[in-house]
Design a protein around this motif. Structure first.
Motif, PDB file in Angstrom:
ATOM      1  N   ILE A  39     -12.582  38.300  23.892  1.00  0.00           N
ATOM      2  CA  ILE A  39     -13.077  36.937  23.668  1.00  0.00           C
ATOM      3  C   ILE A  39     -12.407  36.015  24.679  1.00  0.00           C
ATOM      4  N   GLU A  40     -13.186  35.472  25.585  1.00  0.00           N
ATOM      5  CA  GLU A  40     -12.606  34.579  26.590  1.00  0.00           C
ATOM      6  C   GLU A  40     -12.864  33.120  26.279  1.00  0.00           C
ATOM      7  N   THR A  41     -13.826  32.890  25.408  1.00  0.00           N
ATOM      8  CA  THR A  41     -14.234  31.518  25.133  1.00  0.00           C
ATOM      9  C   THR A  41     -14.416  31.330  23.633  1.00  0.00           C
ATOM     10  N   VAL A  42     -13.860  30.249  23.099  1.00  0.00           N
ATOM     11  CA  VAL A  42     -14.037  29.921  21.683  1.00  0.00           C
ATOM     12  C   VAL A  42     -14.554  28.494  21.592  1.00  0.00           C
ATOM     13  N   VAL A  43     -15.620  28.287  20.839  1.00  0.00           N
ATOM     14  CA  VAL A  43     -16.154  26.946  20.627  1.00  0.00           C
ATOM     15  C   VAL A  43     -16.050  26.626  19.143  1.00  0.00           C
ATOM     16  N   LEU A  44     -15.508  25.452  18.816  1.00  0.00           N
ATOM     17  CA  LEU A  44     -15.267  25.085  17.419  1.00  0.00           C
ATOM     18  C   LEU A  44     -16.198  23.959  16.987  1.00  0.00           C
ATOM     19  N   THR A  45     -16.700  24.067  15.745  1.00  0.00           N
ATOM     20  CA  THR A  45     -17.513  22.968  15.217  1.00  0.00           C
ATOM     21  C   THR A  45     -16.673  21.920  14.495  1.00  0.00           C
ATOM     22  N   ASN A  46     -15.605  22.334  13.828  1.00  0.00           N
ATOM     23  CA  ASN A  46     -14.744  21.338  13.181  1.00  0.00           C
ATOM     24  C   ASN A  46     -13.341  21.908  12.986  1.00  0.00           C
ATOM     25  N   LEU A  47     -12.427  21.064  12.519  1.00  0.00           N
ATOM     26  CA  LEU A  47     -11.018  21.451  12.452  1.00  0.00           C
ATOM     27  C   LEU A  47     -10.553  21.684  11.020  1.00  0.00           C
ATOM     28  N   HIS A  75      -5.979  37.552  30.511  1.00  0.00           N
ATOM     29  CA  HIS A  75      -6.855  36.433  30.864  1.00  0.00           C
ATOM     30  C   HIS A  75      -6.736  35.328  29.816  1.00  0.00           C
ATOM     31  N   ARG A  76      -6.819  34.115  30.299  1.00  0.00           N
ATOM     32  CA  ARG A  76      -6.546  33.012  29.396  1.00  0.00           C
ATOM     33  C   ARG A  76      -7.807  32.615  28.625  1.00  0.00           C
ATOM     34  N   PRO A  77      -7.671  32.414  27.334  1.00  0.00           N
ATOM     35  CA  PRO A  77      -8.814  31.969  26.556  1.00  0.00           C
ATOM     36  C   PRO A  77      -9.079  30.480  26.764  1.00  0.00           C
ATOM     37  N   MET A  78     -10.337  30.124  26.749  1.00  0.00           N
ATOM     38  CA  MET A  78     -10.676  28.706  26.762  1.00  0.00           C
ATOM     39  C   MET A  78     -11.194  28.328  25.387  1.00  0.00           C
ATOM     40  N   ILE A  79     -10.614  27.297  24.823  1.00  0.00           N
ATOM     41  CA  ILE A  79     -11.023  26.826  23.501  1.00  0.00           C
ATOM     42  C   ILE A  79     -11.626  25.440  23.664  1.00  0.00           C
ATOM     43  N   ALA A  80     -12.842  25.275  23.186  1.00  0.00           N
ATOM     44  CA  ALA A  80     -13.528  23.981  23.273  1.00  0.00           C
ATOM     45  C   ALA A  80     -13.816  23.506  21.858  1.00  0.00           C
ATOM     46  N   GLY A  81     -13.417  22.287  21.565  1.00  0.00           N
ATOM     47  CA  GLY A  81     -13.629  21.783  20.206  1.00  0.00           C
ATOM     48  C   GLY A  81     -13.711  20.275  20.169  1.00  0.00           C
ATOM     49  N   PRO A  82     -13.787  19.728  18.970  1.00  0.00           N
ATOM     50  CA  PRO A  82     -13.868  18.279  18.810  1.00  0.00           C
ATOM     51  C   PRO A  82     -12.571  17.608  19.270  1.00  0.00           C
ATOM     52  N   GLU A 122      -2.082  31.424  29.541  1.00  0.00           N
ATOM     53  CA  GLU A 122      -1.995  30.117  28.899  1.00  0.00           C
ATOM     54  C   GLU A 122      -3.308  29.866  28.183  1.00  0.00           C
ATOM     55  N   THR A 123      -3.238  29.056  27.164  1.00  0.00           N
ATOM     56  CA  THR A 123      -4.441  28.735  26.405  1.00  0.00           C
ATOM     57  C   THR A 123      -4.946  27.372  26.852  1.00  0.00           C
ATOM     58  N   ARG A 124      -6.146  27.350  27.373  1.00  0.00           N
ATOM     59  CA  ARG A 124      -6.740  26.074  27.781  1.00  0.00           C
ATOM     60  C   ARG A 124      -7.523  25.490  26.616  1.00  0.00           C
ATOM     61  N   VAL A 125      -7.366  24.225  26.366  1.00  0.00           N
ATOM     62  CA  VAL A 125      -8.147  23.569  25.324  1.00  0.00           C
ATOM     63  C   VAL A 125      -8.897  22.404  25.956  1.00  0.00           C
ATOM     64  N   VAL A 126     -10.202  22.360  25.745  1.00  0.00           N
ATOM     65  CA  VAL A 126     -10.986  21.232  26.244  1.00  0.00           C
ATOM     66  C   VAL A 126     -11.723  20.584  25.077  1.00  0.00           C
ATOM     67  N   GLU A 127     -11.932  19.290  25.198  1.00  0.00           N
ATOM     68  CA  GLU A 127     -12.669  18.578  24.158  1.00  0.00           C
ATOM     69  C   GLU A 127     -14.140  18.481  24.548  1.00  0.00           C
TER      70      GLU A 127
END
Ligand SMILES: [Zn+2]
Length: 245
Positions: free
Chosen positions: A56-64, A86-93, A119-124
């Motif tokens: 899993i390289e990418t995670v998208v979140l609907t809520n927290l 490889h670093r996971p990218m997490i995209a969420g609210p 490293e874990t990247r987090v984007v909004e």
């Protein structure tokens, strides 16, 4: 042409009703895998489904809420112990990075500063404009769930379109979001009554004519909903179901 598959890894509510795992779906195409939501039970569910967490390289979140994001600390630490590179990218609210840091501090003290190979990247996720998230383009809209910043998602990958409502009261914005989708995964929490800030079966049934998508699957089920599955005029998601888009 290789297909795009959605694995419904977890289709339950927050409380394990029906023995179902918390919300987690994995959209796969060739070697790409995008996880949508990662509840507290989702690492276990992923392994039960035979999906390698390090794939899993990418995670998208609907809520927290915990049943949608609470599995992230486990996913990150599992990657550390399995020598993920490889670093996971997490995209969420908005607030996702801060919530993840705090969850890691509470669940596994000192884990945040542990050294890892990645490293874990987090984007909004912004609103409305499709955002490139790993191999997918994700459009997020704000939905009706006041306890936590909540989104519904339209995820496009390799020419297919998946729409997921997340947890929300009905909003007409879902009609536009779902237009032309190959699959809509819709929360259907209760059968016989509406509860605040969640979608229920009577609402979905009354809006069905407005939802212009090829297929609808219901998820996030309470005991009330599970007891009435056979009466519902929709298809039901279940854990480990695989749908080709
Ligand atoms: Zn939920």
């Amino acid at each position: 042409v290789s297909s795009v598959d959605l694995v419904l890894v977890g289709t339950g509510d927050a409380f394990g009703n029906g023995g179902r795992f918390q919300t987690c779906f994995v959209l796969r195409h060739d070697d790409d895998a995008v996880m949508i939501d990662c509840g507290a039970s989702s690492l276990t569910a992923l392994k039960a489904a035979g999906i390698g967490p390090n794939d899993i390289e990418t995670v998208v979140l609907t809520n927290l809420h915990g049943d949608h994001f609470g599995g992230l600390p486990f996913l990150v630490l599992d990657g550390q112990f399995r020598r993920r590179e490889h670093r996971p990218m997490i995209a969420g609210p908005p607030g996702t990075a801060d919530r993840l840091h705090r969850a890691m501090d509470v669940l596994f003290p000192n884990s945040r500063s542990a050294s890892r190979r990645f490293e874990t990247r987090v984007v909004e996720l912004g609103f409305d404009d499709p955002t490139s998230v790993g191999p997918a383009a994700v459009r997020a809209i704000e939905v009706e769930q006041p306890d936590t910043p909540a989104r519904a998602l339209r995820v496009e990958m390799a020419g297919t379109v998946l729409v997921y409502t997340g947890d929300t009261a009905w909003t007409d914005r879902l009609i536009d979001l779902a237009a032309g989708a190959d699959l809509l995964v819709a929360e259907s929490y209760f059968f016989g009554r509406d509860v605040p800030f969640h979608l229920s079966y009577p609402t979905l049934a009354s809006q069905r004519g407005q939802l212009d998508c090829k297929r609808i699957l219901l998820t996030h089920t309470s005991p009330d909903m599970l007891a009435h599955q056979h009466e519902a005029q929709f298809e039901w998601a279940h854990d480990n179901m695989v749908v080709t888009l």
